[in-house]
Design a protein around this motif. Structure first.
Motif, mmCIF file in Angstrom:
data_model
loop_
_atom_site.group_PDB
_atom_site.id
_atom_site.type_symbol
_atom_site.label_atom_id
_atom_site.label_comp_id
_atom_site.label_asym_id
_atom_site.label_seq_id
_atom_site.Cartn_x
_atom_site.Cartn_y
_atom_site.Cartn_z
ATOM 1 N N LEU A 1 0.841 -1.212 0.000
ATOM 2 C CA LEU A 1 0.000 0.000 0.000
ATOM 3 C C LEU A 1 0.875 1.261 0.000
ATOM 4 O O LEU A 1 0.602 2.229 -0.722
ATOM 5 C CB LEU A 1 -0.926 0.009 1.229
ATOM 6 N N GLN A 26 2.325 1.914 -3.282
ATOM 7 C CA GLN A 26 1.319 2.389 -4.258
ATOM 8 C C GLN A 26 0.861 3.817 -3.953
ATOM 9 O O GLN A 26 -0.042 4.355 -4.589
ATOM 10 C CB GLN A 26 0.077 1.500 -4.213
ATOM 11 N N GLY A 27 1.402 4.414 -2.920
ATOM 12 C CA GLY A 27 0.988 5.781 -2.553
ATOM 13 C C GLY A 27 -0.297 5.806 -1.744
ATOM 14 O O GLY A 27 -0.918 6.856 -1.584
ATOM 15 N N LYS A 28 -0.713 4.641 -1.230
ATOM 16 C CA LYS A 28 -1.940 4.608 -0.427
ATOM 17 C C LYS A 28 -1.573 4.577 1.061
ATOM 18 O O LYS A 28 -1.895 3.632 1.794
ATOM 19 C CB LYS A 28 -2.764 3.375 -0.798
ATOM 20 N N GLU A 29 -0.909 5.658 1.477
ATOM 21 C CA GLU A 29 -0.376 5.670 2.842
ATOM 22 C C GLU A 29 -1.467 5.660 3.906
ATOM 23 O O GLU A 29 -1.310 5.081 4.969
ATOM 24 C CB GLU A 29 0.514 6.905 3.065
ATOM 25 N N LYS A 30 -2.590 6.328 3.582
ATOM 26 C CA LYS A 30 -3.668 6.387 4.589
ATOM 27 C C LYS A 30 -4.231 4.984 4.844
ATOM 28 O O LYS A 30 -4.485 4.609 5.994
ATOM 29 C CB LYS A 30 -4.779 7.336 4.100
ATOM 30 N N GLN A 31 -4.364 4.241 3.762
ATOM 31 C CA GLN A 31 -4.863 2.863 3.925
ATOM 32 C C GLN A 31 -3.860 2.025 4.721
ATOM 33 O O GLN A 31 -4.248 1.213 5.550
ATOM 34 C CB GLN A 31 -5.101 2.217 2.566
ATOM 35 N N ASP A 85 -4.243 2.905 8.334
ATOM 36 C CA ASP A 85 -5.426 2.276 8.937
ATOM 37 C C ASP A 85 -5.156 0.798 9.248
ATOM 38 O O ASP A 85 -5.554 0.295 10.291
ATOM 39 C CB ASP A 85 -6.636 2.393 7.997
ATOM 40 N N LYS A 142 0.202 14.558 1.616
ATOM 41 C CA LYS A 142 0.056 13.199 2.167
ATOM 42 C C LYS A 142 -1.011 13.226 3.258
ATOM 43 O O LYS A 142 -1.069 14.163 4.058
ATOM 44 C CB LYS A 142 1.371 12.723 2.794
ATOM 45 N N GLN A 143 -1.807 12.187 3.263
ATOM 46 C CA GLN A 143 -2.825 12.133 4.319
ATOM 47 C C GLN A 143 -2.350 11.359 5.529
ATOM 48 O O GLN A 143 -3.072 11.206 6.503
ATOM 49 C CB GLN A 143 -4.093 11.486 3.768
ATOM 50 N N SER A 144 -1.143 10.876 5.420
ATOM 51 C CA SER A 144 -0.599 10.087 6.524
ATOM 52 C C SER A 144 0.914 10.224 6.535
ATOM 53 O O SER A 144 1.538 10.344 5.482
ATOM 54 C CB SER A 144 -0.959 8.612 6.310
ATOM 55 N N CYS A 190 5.359 6.003 5.826
ATOM 56 C CA CYS A 190 6.161 6.129 4.607
ATOM 57 C C CYS A 190 7.226 5.034 4.530
ATOM 58 O O CYS A 190 7.264 4.145 5.377
ATOM 59 C CB CYS A 190 6.830 7.508 4.565
#
Ligand code: FUC
Length: 828
Positions: free
Chosen positions: A97, A100-105, A108, A531-533, A536
């Motif tokens: 994740l 893929q740049g889905k840091e918020k996921q 979570d 970034k939402q998170s 990293c």
């Protein structure tokens, strides 16, 4: 006759005023005495005493005196760990994740599967001893804490009688001693009681004592304080507090109190203990421990106890002396003020003695809160009166606990660092389980926090907790201790811990495009633009800490390999480790300069130039590490300066402590002094933040985050030292040849002065004097023979000038030194 003889001996034993005392009370050295003309009305005005094991806050009240107490092992909960058993199954998904740049996921998922709690236990208080003197109208009042001897004295006159109380937390004998004297015979009356918000029970009794030298009566007050459960972790600890009251008057012990009447002098000996043995063993007996502690001192007079305490304290405190003055002819009138008023008037003044006082106070606090065999200084040192201490008064290891120990080596307080090493040793065991269970990795890991139970898993949430570098950062203190002391036995003992920290990274890092990345991770408590998170991969601080962990493991392994008695199997293993560490080191991403000229905090150029966040984690490479240097990496050095200017000169207390060190390493003394000035601003109490938005130091000189957090005291102490002397080891030299910089960041405001007893890496002791803002002379004592690189901003008469850095105004000399033979340096 016999009876009278015994009485006389007993009196001498408890007489508070030996010859020494008056002279200590009369000491008015403005750089080493905190003093006040009123009793403390709040905890942050009270004065701290400590011997690592016990902490005491003395209010100095005349009516009902309060001594708030702590015992370093009294924490909530009991042995446990907080390792998630499911994280290992989600690690790959989290990584993918993030890539893929889905840091918020990813965040979570970490919160759900990695961080299951508990989130660390808290440091508890023992409550307070209350001494009811009933002196409502006191005159000629003064209370002080003398840093020269670690004794607090309260004196005043009431009803025409002078009362003096002298209190110390004995470093040698483990007890807290209060000696009280009235100037009029039989005029001392008081009642001793205990109060605590935690569930507790108390008792008192009158007992007789007879030792080989004395006999008499004493009153004993005991309180048993119950520990507390937290987050489902049952309380496993109870504390017992014992106070023994000796007096030359009438002692009674009704109503669970001790009452003293018609005495002239009294001595109270206080101890406390819990059943804590270590992080996995709570089978101790508090009461037995207290008995043994009191038994060990029963034969000693108060004078002897005081002498023994002072000797042990001064053996550490007197190693270093600092003198700073703006104007030797006309010292600032502020020096005559009570410390809280002096602090309030510091900003913009020329009272440089206040800076020296703060420096000395930092050394005092470290000695008082961290001694061999004890627990490491926590977020509040060993001083907490709250039921719910801020951040539980635990160990935050993404900066704060490390900062506590920054002054230890440079200020020669090397034994004060031992509790940190022993905590690291514990963590290397609990953290090995965390590494294996949570991530399937070898070695050991600790995240951003720990407590007395040495939990090593992530806590609070990914935003804070997903920091797998806390353990490795701590290990740099082990390596640094070796660099300062050259103690090979120490290195051998701790080698497996250094190796384990590096081994963890070998397994945890993931290779992407030829680079090894720490993932998942966070740059502490901070995310980039867009970034939402903050979660990293391979942020700058990760890379810097890994680089240090690998480099120190390589160096340590090389040193271990010099041992001719090594078994072939060990040698082979070490050589394999060397290969692996060296191979990994080559793949750690380099630091990058971003579009604003700043040092990038992350792999992507997503820094916000307007962001003034307190964590400046990517400058770890500037301080405490040495990966960014004006001499080795001038471009990164320039970028670090851009970042520092972007982050500004205001911050929380500990962040100001860090910034002082940063600007010292930037060789900018005036900027470092600006930061110190921002720190030395009065905040009268924690509830006065609105009226004093810039307040960063409480009346008792405790650092204000706010709230009170002791790391800022230690950070600024280290920073002041770093402004006056810096040392490094040439990174490419296998022989660890040292570099010492004399007066690298002397501000204009510190015109004249001297330091003595500073320790430098490579086993050096350094004394420096300066005059009119320029180096005058220095005395450098090497432990071993070799080649020293010496840097100055003033040309000197000794050594070979090998380089001049024109733009920095720095001269670099090479000097051959002989172990044990001082090198005398004079400005040319
Ligand atoms: C870190 C910091 C806070 C505080 C806490 C104890 O989380 O970000 O400012 O110092 O530790």
């Amino acid at each position: 006759m016999l009876k009278r003889f015994f009485l006389l001996v007993t009196m001498c034993a408890i007489l508070p005023f030996g010859k020494g005392m008056m002279c200590y009370a009369a000491n008015t050295n403005t750089n080493s005495v905190l003093w006040y003309d009123k009793p403390a009305s709040v905890w942050l005005e009270a004065l701290p005493l400590g011997n690592s094991r016990l902490g005491a806050m003395v209010f100095g009240k005349t009516d009902v005196e309060e001594i708030q107490l702590n015992e370093e092992t009294f924490w909530s909960g009991g042995p446990h760990n907080n390792n998630s058993t499911s994280s290992i199954y989600y690690l790959n998904e989290v990584r993918s994740l993030i890539f893929q740049g889905k840091e918020k996921q990813a965040e979570d998922l970490i919160n759900k599967e990695f961080i299951k709690g508990p989130h660390g236990m808290r440091f508890l208080t023992l409550g307070s001893l209350k001494l009811d003197f009933g002196h409502k109208d006191a005159k000629n009042y003064r209370r002080e804490l003398n840093l020269n001897n670690a004794v607090s004295t309260v004196s005043y006159t009431a009803n025409g009688v002078k009362y003096v109380r002298e209190t110390f937390a004995s470093l040698e004998d483990g007890v807290i001693v209060m000696r009280i004297k009235a100037s009029g015979k039989g005029k001392l009356n008081f009642t001793l009681d205990h109060e605590c918000k935690l569930k507790s029970s108390k008792s008192s009794e009158k007992l007789r004592f007879m030792t080989s030298r004395m006999k008499g009566n004493y009153g004993m007050l005991k309180a048993v304080i119950e520990g507390v459960e937290q987050e489902g972790i049952k309380s496993a600890l109870n504390a017992e507090l014992a106070a023994k009251v000796l007096a030359d008057g009438n002692i009674t012990t009704d109503n669970n109190k001790v009452d003293v009447k018609n005495a002239t002098t009294a001595t109270i000996i206080i101890t406390a203990a819990t059943n804590f043995v270590n992080y996995h063993d709570v089978s101790g007996n508090a009461s037995e421990k207290n008995k043994a502690t009191l038994k060990a001192v029963e034969d000693k007079t108060a004078d002897q106890l005081l002498k023994r305490h002072i000797a042990k304290y001064q053996a550490q405190y007197n190693r270093v002396a600092l003198d700073i003055s703006a104007n030797t002819q006309h010292p600032s009138p502020n020096t005559q003020l009570p410390t809280d008023q002096r602090l309030d008037k510091f900003y913009g003044s020329d009272d440089m003695g206040m800076v020296a006082l703060m420096f000395n106070f930092g050394r005092y606090l470290l000695i008082s809160s961290s001694q061999q065999g004890g627990q490491a200084a926590n977020l509040q040192g060993v001083w907490n009166d709250k039921m719910m201490a801020p951040w539980d008064s635990k160990y935050t290891i993404n900066i704060n606990a490390e900062m506590n120990y920054w002054p230890a080596e440079i200020c020669g307080l090397t034994e004060a660092a031992e509790p940190l090493f022993s905590m690291i040793k514990d963590l290397s065991v609990t953290g090995a389980e965390t590494a294996r269970k949570m991530y399937g990795c070898r070695g050991w890991v600790a995240h951003h926090n720990t407590d007395i139970w040495r939990v090593a898993g992530p806590i609070d949430g990914a935003f804070w907790g997903m920091f797998p570098n806390g353990g490795a950062w701590l290990t740099t203190h082990i390596w640094e201790h070796y660099l300062y002391t050259l103690d090979k036995d120490f290195l051998r003992e701790y080698y497996p811990i250094l190796k384990g920290a590096a081994d963890f990274y070998l397994d945890y890092m993931v290779e992407r495009d030829g680079e090894l990345l720490v993932v998942p991770s966070v740059s502490p408590e901070h995310g980039g633009v867009g970034k939402q998170s903050p979660v990293c991969a391979g942020c700058t601080m990760d890379n810097q800490i890994v680089r240090d962990a690998l480099t120190q493991a390589i160096r340590a392994t090389e040193i271990m390999l010099q041992d001719t008695a090594l078994a072939d199997k060990d040698k082979a293993e070490m050589n394999a480790s060397l290969l692996a560490f060296n191979a990994a080191l080559k793949k750690i991403p380099a630091m990058k300069v971003g579009k604003y000229g700043q040092l990038q905090e992350w792999r992507e150029d997503i820094d916000d130039p307007k962001d003034e966040h307190r964590h400046i984690s990517h400058l770890y490479g500037l301080y405490p590490s040495n990966q960014i240097s004006p001499f080795l990496t001038p471009d990164l050095f320039k970028a670090a300066g851009v970042t520092l200017n972007q982050r500004g000169d205001q911050a929380t207390g500990w962040s100001l402590g860090w910034k002082t060190n940063f600007w010292a390493r930037m060789l900018d003394g005036n900027h470092a002094f600006t930061i110190i000035s921002n720190m030395l601003r009065l905040l009268p109490d924690e509830n006065k933040m609105r009226e004093y938005p810039n307040g960063r130091t409480f009346p008792n000189l405790f650092d204000a985050h706010p709230p009170f957090q002791i790391d800022g005291n230690f950070g600024v102490t280290a920073g002041i030292a770093e402004m006056l002397m810096q040392s490094q080891l040439s990174p490419n030299a296998k022989d660890l040849s040292p570099e010492i910089f004399l007066l690298p960041a002397l501000p204009d405001a510190w015109k004249n002065g001297s330091i003595s007893g500073f320790k430098a890496r490579g086993g050096y002791t350094v004394n420096i004097t300066w005059k009119d803002g320029k180096l005058k002379s220095a005395n450098i004592m090497p432990k071993e023979s070799g080649k020293l690189i010496l840097r100055t901003k003033t040309p000197i008469s000794q050594g070979n000038l090998v380089k001049t850095y024109q733009d920095l105004g720095v001269y670099e000399y090479e000097i051959n030194v002989t172990g044990g033979k001082a090198v005398v340096i004079t400005a040319s």
